[in-house]
Design a protein around this motif. Structure first.
Motif, PDB file in Angstrom:
ATOM      1  N   ASP A  97       0.866  -1.175   0.000  1.00 22.21           N
ATOM      2  CA  ASP A  97       0.000   0.000   0.000  1.00 22.21           C
ATOM      3  C   ASP A  97       0.899   1.219   0.000  1.00 22.21           C
ATOM      4  N   GLY A  98       1.069   1.840  -1.137  1.00 18.08           N
ATOM      5  CA  GLY A  98       1.964   2.983  -1.212  1.00 18.08           C
ATOM      6  C   GLY A  98       1.916   3.620  -2.585  1.00 18.08           C
ATOM      7  N   ARG A  99       2.861   4.497  -2.857  1.00 20.01           N
ATOM      8  CA  ARG A  99       2.958   5.198  -4.132  1.00 20.01           C
ATOM      9  C   ARG A  99       4.357   4.988  -4.679  1.00 20.01           C
ATOM     10  N   ASN A 100       4.450   4.633  -5.983  1.00 19.05           N
ATOM     11  CA  ASN A 100       5.786   4.535  -6.549  1.00 19.05           C
ATOM     12  C   ASN A 100       6.335   5.939  -6.785  1.00 19.05           C
ATOM     13  N   LEU A 101       7.637   6.035  -7.022  1.00 13.88           N
ATOM     14  CA  LEU A 101       8.269   7.349  -7.118  1.00 13.88           C
ATOM     15  C   LEU A 101       7.774   8.131  -8.326  1.00 13.88           C
ATOM     16  N   SER A 102       7.372   7.438  -9.370  1.00 16.54           N
ATOM     17  CA  SER A 102       6.784   8.123 -10.524  1.00 16.54           C
ATOM     18  C   SER A 102       5.508   8.844 -10.110  1.00 16.54           C
ATOM     19  N   GLN A 103       4.692   8.165  -9.323  1.00 15.18           N
ATOM     20  CA  GLN A 103       3.454   8.780  -8.852  1.00 15.18           C
ATOM     21  C   GLN A 103       3.735   9.925  -7.880  1.00 15.18           C
ATOM     22  N   LEU A 104       4.738   9.746  -7.017  1.00 18.04           N
ATOM     23  CA  LEU A 104       5.075  10.825  -6.079  1.00 18.04           C
ATOM     24  C   LEU A 104       5.508  12.083  -6.831  1.00 18.04           C
ATOM     25  N   LEU A 105       6.283  11.910  -7.891  1.00 17.65           N
ATOM     26  CA  LEU A 105       6.690  13.071  -8.681  1.00 17.65           C
ATOM     27  C   LEU A 105       5.480  13.706  -9.365  1.00 17.65           C
ATOM     28  N   GLN A 106       4.558  12.893  -9.839  1.00 20.87           N
ATOM     29  CA  GLN A 106       3.328  13.440 -10.423  1.00 20.87           C
ATOM     30  C   GLN A 106       2.508  14.193  -9.385  1.00 20.87           C
ATOM     31  N   ASP A 107       2.482  13.653  -8.158  1.00 19.00           N
ATOM     32  CA  ASP A 107       1.768  14.335  -7.082  1.00 19.00           C
ATOM     33  C   ASP A 107       2.329  15.740  -6.847  1.00 19.00           C
ATOM     34  N   HIS A 108       3.651  15.887  -7.079  1.00 20.68           N
ATOM     35  CA  HIS A 108       4.294  17.191  -6.881  1.00 20.68           C
ATOM     36  C   HIS A 108       4.206  18.082  -8.124  1.00 20.68           C
ATOM     37  N   LYS A 109       3.425  17.610  -9.139  1.00 13.18           N
ATOM     38  CA  LYS A 109       3.153  18.417 -10.345  1.00 13.18           C
ATOM     39  C   LYS A 109       4.437  18.935 -11.001  1.00 13.18           C
ATOM     40  N   GLY A 110       5.398  18.012 -11.192  1.00 14.25           N
ATOM     41  CA  GLY A 110       6.614  18.366 -11.898  1.00 14.25           C
ATOM     42  C   GLY A 110       7.679  19.002 -11.051  1.00 14.25           C
ATOM     43  N   HIS A 111       7.397  19.253  -9.772  1.00 12.57           N
ATOM     44  CA  HIS A 111       8.409  19.818  -8.887  1.00 12.57           C
ATOM     45  C   HIS A 111       9.174  18.682  -8.215  1.00 12.57           C
ATOM     46  N   LEU A 113      11.095  16.465  -5.204  1.00 13.20           N
ATOM     47  CA  LEU A 113      10.720  16.100  -3.845  1.00 13.20           C
ATOM     48  C   LEU A 113      11.544  16.909  -2.850  1.00 13.20           C
ATOM     49  N   PRO A 114      11.060  17.040  -1.599  1.00 12.08           N
ATOM     50  CA  PRO A 114      11.868  17.701  -0.568  1.00 12.08           C
ATOM     51  C   PRO A 114      13.240  17.046  -0.439  1.00 12.08           C
ATOM     52  N   VAL A 115      14.244  17.862  -0.142  1.00  9.54           N
ATOM     53  CA  VAL A 115      15.619  17.352  -0.077  1.00  9.54           C
ATOM     54  C   VAL A 115      15.729  16.212   0.924  1.00  9.54           C
ATOM     55  N   ALA A 116      15.100  16.359   2.095  1.00  4.88           N
ATOM     56  CA  ALA A 116      15.195  15.304   3.113  1.00  4.88           C
ATOM     57  C   ALA A 116      14.639  13.994   2.594  1.00  4.88           C
ATOM     58  N   ASP A 117      13.532  14.060   1.822  1.00  3.34           N
ATOM     59  CA  ASP A 117      12.955  12.838   1.257  1.00  3.34           C
ATOM     60  C   ASP A 117      13.887  12.222   0.217  1.00  3.34           C
ATOM     61  N   VAL A 118      14.501  13.060  -0.607  1.00  5.57           N
ATOM     62  CA  VAL A 118      15.419  12.550  -1.634  1.00  5.57           C
ATOM     63  C   VAL A 118      16.583  11.811  -0.975  1.00  5.57           C
ATOM     64  N   LEU A 119      17.164  12.393   0.071  1.00  4.99           N
ATOM     65  CA  LEU A 119      18.302  11.761   0.739  1.00  4.99           C
ATOM     66  C   LEU A 119      17.887  10.459   1.410  1.00  4.99           C
ATOM     67  N   ASP A 120      16.699  10.454   2.015  1.00  2.98           N
ATOM     68  CA  ASP A 120      16.217   9.233   2.673  1.00  2.98           C
ATOM     69  C   ASP A 120      15.995   8.130   1.647  1.00  2.98           C
ATOM     70  N   GLU A 213      16.401  13.007 -11.012  1.00  3.83           N
ATOM     71  CA  GLU A 213      15.031  13.447 -11.271  1.00  3.83           C
ATOM     72  C   GLU A 213      14.296  13.775  -9.983  1.00  3.83           C
ATOM     73  N   LEU A 214      14.466  12.961  -8.945  1.00  2.00           N
ATOM     74  CA  LEU A 214      13.818  13.264  -7.672  1.00  2.00           C
ATOM     75  C   LEU A 214      14.279  14.612  -7.132  1.00  2.00           C
ATOM     76  N   ALA A 215      15.571  14.916  -7.329  1.00  4.43           N
ATOM     77  CA  ALA A 215      16.160  16.106  -6.729  1.00  4.43           C
ATOM     78  C   ALA A 215      15.911  17.375  -7.529  1.00  4.43           C
ATOM     79  N   THR A 216      15.743  17.244  -8.872  1.00  7.57           N
ATOM     80  CA  THR A 216      15.616  18.438  -9.714  1.00  7.57           C
ATOM     81  C   THR A 216      14.257  18.562 -10.385  1.00  7.57           C
ATOM     82  N   GLY A 217      13.487  17.474 -10.417  1.00  4.82           N
ATOM     83  CA  GLY A 217      12.196  17.502 -11.083  1.00  4.82           C
ATOM     84  C   GLY A 217      12.222  17.013 -12.512  1.00  4.82           C
ATOM     85  N   ALA A 218      13.406  16.691 -13.049  1.00  3.49           N
ATOM     86  CA  ALA A 218      13.514  16.214 -14.427  1.00  3.49           C
ATOM     87  C   ALA A 218      14.691  15.267 -14.538  1.00  3.49           C
TER      88      ALA A 218
END
Length: 737
Positions: A97-111, A113-120, A213-218
Motif C-alpha cells: 500500500d503505497g505510491r511509486n516514485l513516478s506517482q510521487l513526482l506526479q503528485d508534486h506536479k513536476g516539482h 521532492l523535498p531534499v530530506a525525502d530525496v536523501l532518505d 530526477e527526484l532532486a531536480t524535477g527532471a
C-alpha cells in the motif's frame, strides 16, 4: 479473468491493479493463509514461440523466481510463491500500500521532492541494492516506477528478476529484429545503450538518473527525442544538479555525478560504498536554500546505432500520466502501481489507538540508518541504533509486532558481528520464539531466526545443538519451500559446515559437494552462493589433510569470483586469503608470504589500514614469517595487529584473542616462556568468559598454558591443568553424544 478465479485452488484473484506488456497484476487473497497478496500473471507464450524455447523460458523463469524469492531485505519486495497455471507463469508477492516514485513526482506536479525525502530514498535504495548485488543479482530496469514508498516511509524496489525474464520474452532494453520498441530510455546506462554486458554498476547509473530526477524535477537528459536522450547518456556530461537546485547538498551532487559517469569503472565500486558516503554526508551542512529554475541540457547531435531507429522515448516519471492513473500501466510493463488503497480498517474500540504516523516514520528512518551503518561495517554503532529502535517500537507497537521483531533481529545480527555470540544467541532465540507465536513455526522469518540461532550455537562451539537445530530447520524448509529453494540450499550448506565442526568430515565433504552441485544447477555455476559452497568444499578438504586438492579448489573459486564479482570484491579477497592458508599448510610459506604481502596492499586499498580483513591478512603474513623462522618479525607483527584489533574490534573479540595467542606462540619460540605463559593465561581467561569453559578454543588455550608450565619446570601444575582440560572435554563429549 473472473474475480472468483482461483490459481491452483489457493490464490483467489480479486481485482486488477495493473496491466502492461508482460501481463497483469491482481490483488488477490491467499486462501491457505488468509492474507492479501499481489499476483503477477505473465502472458502465456504465444504460438510463435517454439516448444524448445518455451521450455528454456520456463526454466529461466523458475530460476529467476527462486532467486527473487530468496531475497530477504526490508527494501526488496517479498516474493512468496511462483509457478505455472493454464499456460501462464505467475509470481505471488506481498501486497504493498503505497505510491511509486513516478506517482510521487506526479503528485508534486513536476516539482522535485523535498531534499530530506530525496536523501532518505537514496539511502534506502542504496542499502537494498548493496544487499541484492552482494547476492550477485542485478535489477537491470531501475526507474521511479519500480521503486515504491510506503506510508511509514519504507522504500522498496520492485521487479527483481523480471527485467531478465522480459529480455528472454522479447521486451528488451534494445530493439530486436521484430521492431519491438523499448520502454523509457531516461534511466538507461551507456553500456545498456551500446548493447554491452551489464553488471551491478549499470544499476548504479540508473539510480543516479532516478536521484537526479527526484532532486531536480527532471531526468538528467530531459528531451522529447529518443535519439537525443540516448546520445546524452552516451556522450554528454549531465548538468550538475545544483545548477538546477542550489539547496541540494554538495556531497549529494558529487555522489549523483559519480553515479552518472559514462564508464562503469569511474562510478562508485558498489552500493555499499554509496551507503557509506550517504551516511557520512548527513553530517555535512547543506547549502543555503534559494529559488531554482530548471535549465534544459544541451541537445546532442551525434547519431545512434541502427537498433534504436524508430524507437519512442517512452515515459519519464514526471508529467507522463494523469495524477490518478487507471489500472493499465503507462510504462508498458508491470512496473507501475502494484496496489490500490485497501478499504479502511474499521476502528476497534477495545484496542489502543495506533501510534502517530510521524513516530513510525521516524523509527523507520532510524532503522534504515542502522542498516546503513551495518552495510558500512560499523556494527557496534548499528547495534546501538537497532537496540534503541527496538525498544521504542516495542513500546509503540508491542513486543511481538513484526517491525519490533525485525529490529530485535538486527540487534542480534550486530551482536554476532561484534563477537558477542552469547548475547546474540539470546536475542535470536527471543525473536524465533516470538515469530513462531505470531507468524507460525514454519514462516520463513521464523526459520531465518532459528537458522541464525544455529549459526551462533556453532560459533559458541555448541556444534551438536547447532546440528539438531539445522536438521529441524532444513526439514521445515524442504516441506514448505521445496528442496531447490535458495533458502533450503543455504540451510543445507550451513548443515554441511557444521558437520565439519563436529568432526564428521567425510559427511561434511559429501554434503558440501552435493550442495555446490545443486546450487550450480539452480542458480548457475558462477552464482555467489554456488561459489560459497565450493569454498566450503575446499575448507573440508583442508580439514581432511587433502591440501593439494584444497589449494586447487580455492584457486578456482578465487578466479571465478574475480570474474563474477570483481578482483577487489571481499569474497574474492577472502578466497585469496585461503589460498595463502593452503600454501602455508603445504610448506610453501615463501609463496604464502608473498601472497599475503600483496593481499595486505589490496585490503588496505579496499577496506583501509585498520579494516578487520586487512588485519586478518596481516595476521596471515605474521604466521608465515614465523614458519620461515623469522620469529622476531613475526612477534612484532602479531603484537601490532593485536593492538589494532583490540582498538577496532574490542579486547575480547575472537580475532583479537587470536592475535594475542599468536604473540604467545612467538614468545615461546624465542624461549621467553614466562611471558608466553602470561599471554596464554590471559587468552584462556577471556575465551572462558566469552565462549564458556568447555569451548574448544578455551580448552586449547588452557592446554597451551599447561605446556608453558611444563617448559618452565612446573610439572605438577601442568599435570593438574591437563587433567582439568581432559575432564571438561570428556564431559562435553558425553553431552554431545
Amino acid at each position: 479473468m473472473a474475480d472468483t478465479r482461483l490459481i491452483h485452488g489457493r490464490y483467489r484473484l480479486l481485482e486488477l491493479i495493473g496491466r502492461g506488456g508482460m501481463g497483469e497484476v491482481w490483488a488477490a487473497r491467499d486462501e491457505s493463509l488468509g492474507r492479501r497478496v499481489a499476483v503477477k500473471c505473465l502472458k502465456p507464450l504465444g504460438s510463435q514461440q517454439d516448444h524448445a524455447f518455451a521450455r528454456v523460458l520456463r526454466e529461466r523463469f523458475r530460476r529467476e523466481a527462486r532467486v527473487a524469492a530468496a531475497l530477504q531485505h526490508r527494501g526488496v519486495t517479498v516474493v512468496h510463491d511462483f509457478g505455472e497455471f493454464e499456460g501462464g507463469l505467475y509470481l505471488v508477492m506481498e501486497l504493498l500500500d503505497g505510491r511509486n516514485l513516478s506517482q510521487l513526482l506526479q503528485d508534486h506536479k513536476g516539482h522535485p521532492l523535498p531534499v530530506a525525502d530525496v536523501l532518505d530514498i537514496a539511502e534506502q535504495v542504496s542499502s537494498a541494492l548493496a544487499y541484492t548485488h552482494q547476492q550477485g543479482i542485478v535489477h537491470r530496469d531501475l526507474k521511479p516506477a519500480n521503486i515504491m514508498r510506503l506510508p511509514d516511509g519504507t522504500v522498496k524496489i520492485l521487479d527483481f528478476g523480471i527485467a531478465r525474464l522480459g529480455a528472454d520474452i522479447g521486451f528488451t532494453s534494445r530493439l530486436t529484429g521484430t521492431g519491438i520498441a523499448m520502454g523509457t530510455p531516461h534511466y538507461m546506462s551507456p553500456e545498456q545503450i551500446g548493447g554491452a554486458p551489464v553488471d551491478h554498476r549499470s544499476d548504479l547509473y540508473s539510480l543516479g538518473c532516478v536521484l537526479y530526477e527526484l532532486a531536480t524535477g527532471a531526468p538528467p537528459f530531459d528531451l522529447d527525442d529518443a535519439w537525443a536522450i540516448l546520445v546524452g547518456h552516451r556522450d554528454t556530461e549531465p548538468e550538475p544538479p545544483r545548477a538546477r537546485r542550489v539547496e541540494l547538498p554538495v556531497y549529494f551532487e558529487e555522489i549523483v555525478l559519480d553515479l552518472l559517469a559514462k564508464e562503469p569503472g569511474a562510478r562508485p565500486p558498489d552500493a555499499r560504498e554509496l551507503v557509506r558516503r550517504l551516511v557520512a554526508g548527513r553530517g555535512l551542512a547543506p547549502a543555503p536554500a534559494t529559488p531554482f529554475a530548471v535549465a534544459p541540457p544541451p541537445v546532442p547531435t551525434r547519431g545512434l546505432p541502427s537498433w534504436a531507429r524508430g524507437m519512442t522515448t517512452g515515459h519519464k516519471a514526471t508529467g507522463a500520466t494523469p495524477p490518478d492513473p487507471a489500472p493499465p500501466d503507462p510504462d508498458g510493463s508491470l512496473t507501475g502501481a502494484w496496489t490500490t488503497a485497501l478499504p479502511p480498517v474499521p476502528p476497534q474500540p477495545d484496542r489502543p489507538p495506533p501510534p502517530p504516523p510521524d513516530l513510525l516514520a521516524e523509527l523507520g528512518a532510524r532503522h534504515r540508518e542502522g542498516l546503513g551503518l551495518g552495510a558500512a561495517g560499523r556494527w557496534a554503532e548499528a547495534g546501538e541504533v537497532h537496540r534503541a529502535v527496538a525498544a521504542e517500537r516495542a513500546q509503540a507497537l508491542g513486543p511481538d509486532h513484526v517491525d519490533t521483531l525485525v529490529s530485535q533481529y538486527e540487534v542480534a545480527f550486530a551482536l554476532s558481528r561484534t563477537g558477542r555470540e552469547a548475547d546474540a544467541l539470546r536475542e535470536f532465540g527471543l525473536v524465533a520464539r516470538a515469530r513462531a507465536r505470531t507468524l507460525g513455526p514454519d514462516d520463513p522469518a521464523t526459520l531465518d531466526a532459528r537458522q541464525e540461532t544455529a549459526y551462533v550455537l556453532g560459533r559458541l562451539g555448541r556444534h551438536f545443538e547447532a546440528h539438531q537445530e539445522y536438521v529441524s530447520v532444513l526439514d521445515a524448509r524442504e516441506r514448505v519451500m521445496g528442496a531447490d529453494h535458495p533458502a533450503t540450499l543455504r540451510c543445507r550448506h550451513n548443515l554441511a559446515f557444521n558437520l565439519g565442526r563436529l568432526g564428521r568430515l567425510e559427511e561434511a565433504h559429501r554434503m558440501a559437494r552435493e550442495v555446490a552441485a545443486d546450487r550450480a544447477r539452480v542458480l548457475g555455476a558462477g552464482h555467489p552462493d554456488t561459489l560459497v559452497s565450493r569454498y566450503e568444499v575446499a575448507y573440508v578438504l583442508g580439514q581432511l589433510g587433502r591440501w593439494v586438492e584444497a589449494l586447487q579448489v580455492y584457486r578456482e573459486v578465487a578466479a571465478a569470483r574475480a570474474t563474477v564479482l570483481g578482483a577487489d570484491h571481499r569474497d574474492t579477497l577472502a578466497a585469496r586469503y585461503e589460498v595463502g592458508i593452503a600454501l602455508g599448510r603445504l610448506g610453501r610459506s615463501a609463496e604464502a608470504l608473498q601472497l599475503y604481502r600483496v593481499l595486505v596492499e589490496d585490503r588496505t586499498r579496499v577496506d583501509g589500514p585498520e579494516g578487520p580483513e586487512t588485519l586478518r591478512a596481516r595476521h596471515g603474513l605474521g604466521v608465515n614469517l614465523g614458519r620461515l623462522g623469522r620469529w622476531e618479525e613475526a612477534l612484532a607483527e602479531a603484537r601490532e595487529v593485536g593492538a589494532l584489533r583490540e582498538r577496532v574490534l574490542g579486547p575480547d573479540h575472537p580475532d583479537t584473542l587470536v592475535s594475542r595467542r599468536e604473540s604467545a606462540v612467538g614468545l615461546g619460540w624465542l624461549g621467553r616462556w614466562a611471558a608466553a605463559l602470561t599471554v596464554y593465561r590471559q587468552v584462556a581467561d577471556a575465551r572462558e568468559r566469552v565462549l564458556g569453559a568447555d569451548h574448544p578454543d578455551a580448552l586449547a588455550s588452557r592446554s597451551e598454558e599447561a605446556h608453558c608450565l611444563e617448559r618452565l619446570g612446573r610439572g605438577a601444575e601442568a599435570a593438574a591443568l591437563y587433567r582439568r582440560v581432559a575432564t571438561v572435554r570428556q564431559r562435553a563429549g558425553r553431552q554431545g553424544g
